[in-house]
Every structure is written in structure tokens, then in C-alpha cells.
Scaffold this motif. Structure first.
Motif, PDB file in Angstrom:
ATOM      1  N   LEU A 207       0.861  -1.028  -0.302  1.00  0.00           N
ATOM      2  CA  LEU A 207       0.085   0.158   0.031  1.00  0.00           C
ATOM      3  C   LEU A 207       0.749   1.346   0.457  1.00  0.00           C
ATOM      4  O   LEU A 207       2.018   1.473   0.915  1.00  0.00           O
ATOM      5  CB  LEU A 207      -1.356   0.039   1.050  1.00  0.00           C
ATOM      6  CG  LEU A 207      -2.021  -0.656   1.725  1.00  0.00           C
ATOM      7  CD1 LEU A 207      -2.856  -0.452   2.719  1.00  0.00           C
ATOM      8  CD2 LEU A 207      -2.950  -1.332   0.158  1.00  0.00           C
ATOM      9  N   SER A 208       0.776   2.474  -1.034  1.00  0.00           N
ATOM     10  CA  SER A 208       0.784   4.038  -0.416  1.00  0.00           C
ATOM     11  C   SER A 208       0.840   4.183   0.819  1.00  0.00           C
ATOM     12  O   SER A 208      -0.133   3.617   1.176  1.00  0.00           O
ATOM     13  CB  SER A 208       0.529   5.070  -2.123  1.00  0.00           C
ATOM     14  OG  SER A 208      -0.726   4.615  -1.605  1.00  0.00           O
ATOM     15  N   PRO A 209       1.207   5.373   1.309  1.00  0.00           N
ATOM     16  CA  PRO A 209       1.211   6.549   1.851  1.00  0.00           C
ATOM     17  C   PRO A 209      -0.429   6.707   2.377  1.00  0.00           C
ATOM     18  O   PRO A 209      -1.233   6.247   3.867  1.00  0.00           O
ATOM     19  CB  PRO A 209       1.926   7.520   1.998  1.00  0.00           C
ATOM     20  CG  PRO A 209       2.893   6.762   1.178  1.00  0.00           C
ATOM     21  CD  PRO A 209       2.724   5.916   0.496  1.00  0.00           C
ATOM     22  N   THR A 210      -1.174   6.971   1.205  1.00  0.00           N
ATOM     23  CA  THR A 210      -2.443   7.260   1.048  1.00  0.00           C
ATOM     24  C   THR A 210      -2.650   5.579   1.728  1.00  0.00           C
ATOM     25  O   THR A 210      -4.185   6.552   2.197  1.00  0.00           O
ATOM     26  CB  THR A 210      -2.840   7.727   0.300  1.00  0.00           C
ATOM     27  OG1 THR A 210      -2.391   7.228  -1.656  1.00  0.00           O
ATOM     28  CG2 THR A 210      -1.596   9.721   0.013  1.00  0.00           C
ATOM     29  N   GLU A 211      -3.344   4.654   0.173  1.00  0.00           N
ATOM     30  CA  GLU A 211      -3.755   4.215   0.776  1.00  0.00           C
ATOM     31  C   GLU A 211      -3.741   3.278   2.256  1.00  0.00           C
ATOM     32  O   GLU A 211      -4.857   2.825   2.811  1.00  0.00           O
ATOM     33  CB  GLU A 211      -3.744   3.181  -0.404  1.00  0.00           C
ATOM     34  CG  GLU A 211      -3.926   2.913  -1.671  1.00  0.00           C
ATOM     35  CD  GLU A 211      -3.021   2.467  -2.900  1.00  0.00           C
ATOM     36  OE1 GLU A 211      -4.077   2.098  -3.771  1.00  0.00           O
ATOM     37  OE2 GLU A 211      -2.175   1.774  -2.399  1.00  0.00           O
ATOM     38  N   PHE A 212      -3.004   3.397   2.821  1.00  0.00           N
ATOM     39  CA  PHE A 212      -2.387   2.596   3.585  1.00  0.00           C
ATOM     40  C   PHE A 212      -3.155   3.662   4.667  1.00  0.00           C
ATOM     41  O   PHE A 212      -3.585   2.745   6.487  1.00  0.00           O
ATOM     42  CB  PHE A 212      -0.933   2.629   4.777  1.00  0.00           C
ATOM     43  CG  PHE A 212      -0.479   2.048   5.753  1.00  0.00           C
ATOM     44  CD1 PHE A 212      -1.306   0.824   5.867  1.00  0.00           C
ATOM     45  CD2 PHE A 212      -0.357   3.262   6.583  1.00  0.00           C
ATOM     46  CE1 PHE A 212      -0.780   0.442   7.862  1.00  0.00           C
ATOM     47  CE2 PHE A 212       0.216   2.278   8.716  1.00  0.00           C
ATOM     48  CZ  PHE A 212      -0.541   0.719   8.738  1.00  0.00           C
ATOM     49  N   VAL A 213      -2.815   4.874   5.454  1.00  0.00           N
ATOM     50  CA  VAL A 213      -4.180   5.666   5.804  1.00  0.00           C
ATOM     51  C   VAL A 213      -5.485   5.572   5.902  1.00  0.00           C
ATOM     52  O   VAL A 213      -6.291   5.691   7.414  1.00  0.00           O
ATOM     53  CB  VAL A 213      -3.131   7.230   6.062  1.00  0.00           C
ATOM     54  CG1 VAL A 213      -4.348   8.394   6.737  1.00  0.00           C
ATOM     55  CG2 VAL A 213      -2.029   7.590   6.631  1.00  0.00           C
ATOM     56  N   ILE A 214      -5.468   5.346   4.801  1.00  0.00           N
ATOM     57  CA  ILE A 214      -7.541   5.714   4.323  1.00  0.00           C
ATOM     58  C   ILE A 214      -7.835   3.629   5.068  1.00  0.00           C
ATOM     59  O   ILE A 214      -9.268   4.096   5.384  1.00  0.00           O
ATOM     60  CB  ILE A 214      -7.852   5.150   3.051  1.00  0.00           C
ATOM     61  CG1 ILE A 214      -7.216   7.114   2.553  1.00  0.00           C
ATOM     62  CG2 ILE A 214      -9.109   5.260   2.412  1.00  0.00           C
ATOM     63  CD1 ILE A 214      -7.775   7.346   1.303  1.00  0.00           C
ATOM     64  N   THR A 215      -7.082   2.669   4.108  1.00  0.00           N
ATOM     65  CA  THR A 215      -7.179   1.256   5.384  1.00  0.00           C
ATOM     66  C   THR A 215      -7.252   1.788   7.083  1.00  0.00           C
ATOM     67  O   THR A 215      -8.420   1.416   7.226  1.00  0.00           O
ATOM     68  CB  THR A 215      -6.917   0.820   4.868  1.00  0.00           C
ATOM     69  OG1 THR A 215      -6.194   0.534   3.081  1.00  0.00           O
ATOM     70  CG2 THR A 215      -7.010  -0.772   5.394  1.00  0.00           C
ATOM     71  N   ILE A 216      -6.679   2.267   7.415  1.00  0.00           N
ATOM     72  CA  ILE A 216      -6.759   2.377   9.105  1.00  0.00           C
ATOM     73  C   ILE A 216      -7.972   3.171   9.463  1.00  0.00           C
ATOM     74  O   ILE A 216      -9.149   3.114  10.277  1.00  0.00           O
ATOM     75  CB  ILE A 216      -5.818   3.023   9.326  1.00  0.00           C
ATOM     76  CG1 ILE A 216      -4.665   2.495   8.873  1.00  0.00           C
ATOM     77  CG2 ILE A 216      -5.641   3.333  11.208  1.00  0.00           C
ATOM     78  CD1 ILE A 216      -3.234   2.720   9.669  1.00  0.00           C
ATOM     79  N   LEU A 217      -8.201   4.079   8.227  1.00  0.00           N
ATOM     80  CA  LEU A 217      -9.641   5.743   9.206  1.00  0.00           C
ATOM     81  C   LEU A 217     -10.973   4.563   8.810  1.00  0.00           C
ATOM     82  O   LEU A 217     -11.829   4.416   9.137  1.00  0.00           O
ATOM     83  CB  LEU A 217      -9.713   6.768   7.608  1.00  0.00           C
ATOM     84  CG  LEU A 217      -8.084   7.872   8.202  1.00  0.00           C
ATOM     85  CD1 LEU A 217      -8.191   8.597   7.283  1.00  0.00           C
ATOM     86  CD2 LEU A 217      -8.380   8.181   9.932  1.00  0.00           C
ATOM     87  N   ILE A 218     -10.783   3.487   7.836  1.00  0.00           N
ATOM     88  CA  ILE A 218     -11.802   2.694   6.719  1.00  0.00           C
ATOM     89  C   ILE A 218     -11.912   1.604   7.929  1.00  0.00           C
ATOM     90  O   ILE A 218     -13.439   1.702   8.820  1.00  0.00           O
ATOM     91  CB  ILE A 218     -12.490   2.090   5.766  1.00  0.00           C
ATOM     92  CG1 ILE A 218     -11.593   3.413   4.707  1.00  0.00           C
ATOM     93  CG2 ILE A 218     -12.973   1.124   5.272  1.00  0.00           C
ATOM     94  CD1 ILE A 218     -11.955   2.902   3.726  1.00  0.00           C
TER      95      ILE A 218
END
Length: 228
Positions: free
Chosen positions: A30-41
Motif C-alpha cells: 500500500l502507498s502511504p495514502t492507501e494505508f492511512v485510508i485503510t486504517i481510517l475505514i
């Protein structure tokens, strides 16, 4: 209780749909943005599940908003190179021409133990065998070994490719279920399969796994109760 069960299932469907929209990359890629969004979701989804007083839309709307934002960011990254560098960064060379760049390792906060672990994971146990090593934007290490340390290929050995060499074998029967698409991929007919199974004295339902390629070479694993 039923309401909680229903809300959980609905949120599960929304999250699966959201991850499908974002792509199929594994967590480690995962890219940084995808990783952050996955955690937020994952955090947002737990709120309506834990508290039934929170409207279901309070979880669904933020999740879909984050997914839409991620799709937008991905589109911008594809279009603008400066955006990609800003969000994902650039690959970093930490071994160049066989020499470890210690300054680059310090900038990346990468220890010797981390470097050796990733080298071993890449099948290289000796730093002297490495020509180039690059830390990708996902954090993984790409290794290009020196010529004497590389594995010989069929091309190096001058071997002629056999028939169907570029067509990998596929699963033909999985736990007693015939994969008809695989039969077509192998350019085989059902009559051929029936003859093979008759010769082996078994039926499709008796097979745990059958793998076959385009040369009609196959491997059959019977279900345990049938193989005894």
C-alpha cells in the motif's frame, strides 16, 4: 441483536466494495495514502457496529467519501509526476555498484539488521553479491545481484523451450468441482477428461485437486477418503 448483525453485514459489504474500488494491492504494497485510508475505514466502521444509536449513514458516508478521495488522489498521481513524488516519494538506492550508501541508510532510518533481513528475504545472504539495492516507495527492497551471483536462466544455458513452456498449468478440478474455463484454457475437451478419469478409476467428485497444462500433462490428488 438482529439490528447489530444487519448493520455489521452492511458495513462489511461497503468496506469490501470500497477496497475493491481502491485496487487489489496487498497490505505490504500500500502507498502511504492507501494505508492511512485503510486504517481510517477500519476505525470508522467500528463506531456504528459498537453503538447502535449511531446512524448507519454516519459510517457509510465517511467511508465512501474516503474512497472517493483516494480515487481522486490516485488519478492526480497518475497525471502529475510531482504529485506522485509528494505523496509516495521516490525509490532510494542504498547499495550502488556493490557499495552501501550509509548516509542514505541514515536518512531512511534503516538499520543494518533491517537491510540484511530484506536481503535474505530476496534470496541474497552476502552483501558482496549485490550490485544494486533499491528501497521502493512501498518500503520493499529490490535487489540486482552481480553477474557471478545470478542464477543461470534457460536462455543462458541455450535450452530450447518445450511445447507450452509459456503457458503455466492451471487448476482443472478443485475439491470435486470442474473448472470449465481451465479446460478451455488447456485446449482440451470433456471427452479427454472423461477418458483420463475412467483410466484412473475415479470421478470428478472423487478428486481433491487436478492440475493440467496445455501439453495435457496432469497431476491428480484424490480426496483422502477415496485414496485409502
Amino acid at each position: 441483536m438482529f439490528i447489530i448483525f444487519l448493520r455489521t453485514i452492511l458495513l462489511y459489504i461497503v468496506i469490501v466494495f470500497s477496497l475493491r474500488v481502491m485496487g487489489k494491492r496487498q497490505i505490504g504494497e500500500l502507498s502511504p495514502t492507501e494505508f492511512v485510508i485503510t486504517i481510517l475505514i477500519s476505525n470508522i466502521a467500528t463506531l456504528p457496529i459498537e453503538d447502535s444509536n449511531i446512524p448507519l449513514t454516519a459510517g457509510i458516508i465517511p467511508i465512501l467519501t474516503l474512497v472517493a478521495f483516494e480515487v481522486l488522489i490516485s488519478a492526480l498521481i497518475l497525471k502529475f509526476d510531482w504529485m506522485r513524488r509528494l505523496v509516495s516519494g521516490n525509490p532510494r538506492v542504498i547499495i550502488r555498484d556493490g557499495h552501501i550508501d550509509q548516509k542514505e541508510m541514515k536518512r531512511l532510518r534503516l538499520s543494518i539488521e533491517d537491510l540484511m533481513e530484506q536481503l535474505r528475504a530476496g534470496g541474497c545472504f552476502n552483501v558482496t553479491d549485490v550490485a544494486f539495492a533499491i528501497v521502493e516507495t512501498t518500503g520493499k527492497l529490490s535487489i540486482y545481484q552481480k553477474f557471478p551471483a545470478r542464477n543461470a536462466t534457460n536462455s543462458d544455458l541455450g535450452l530450447a523451450p518445450p511445447s507450452g513452456a509459456d503457458a503455466p498449468p492451471v487448476v482443472l478440478i478443485s475439491d470435486g468441482t470442474l473448472q470449465r474455463g481451465s479446460l478451455e484454457y488447456c485446449n482440451l475437451r470433456r471427452e479427454w477428461l472423461d477418458k483420463v478419469l475412467a483410466k484412473k478409476g475415479c470421478a470428478v467428485g472423487d478428486i481433491f485437486l487436478m492440475v493440467c497444462d496445455r501439453t495435457a500433462s496432469y497431476t491428480i490428488v484424490l480426496k483422502e477418503e477415496k485414496s485409502k
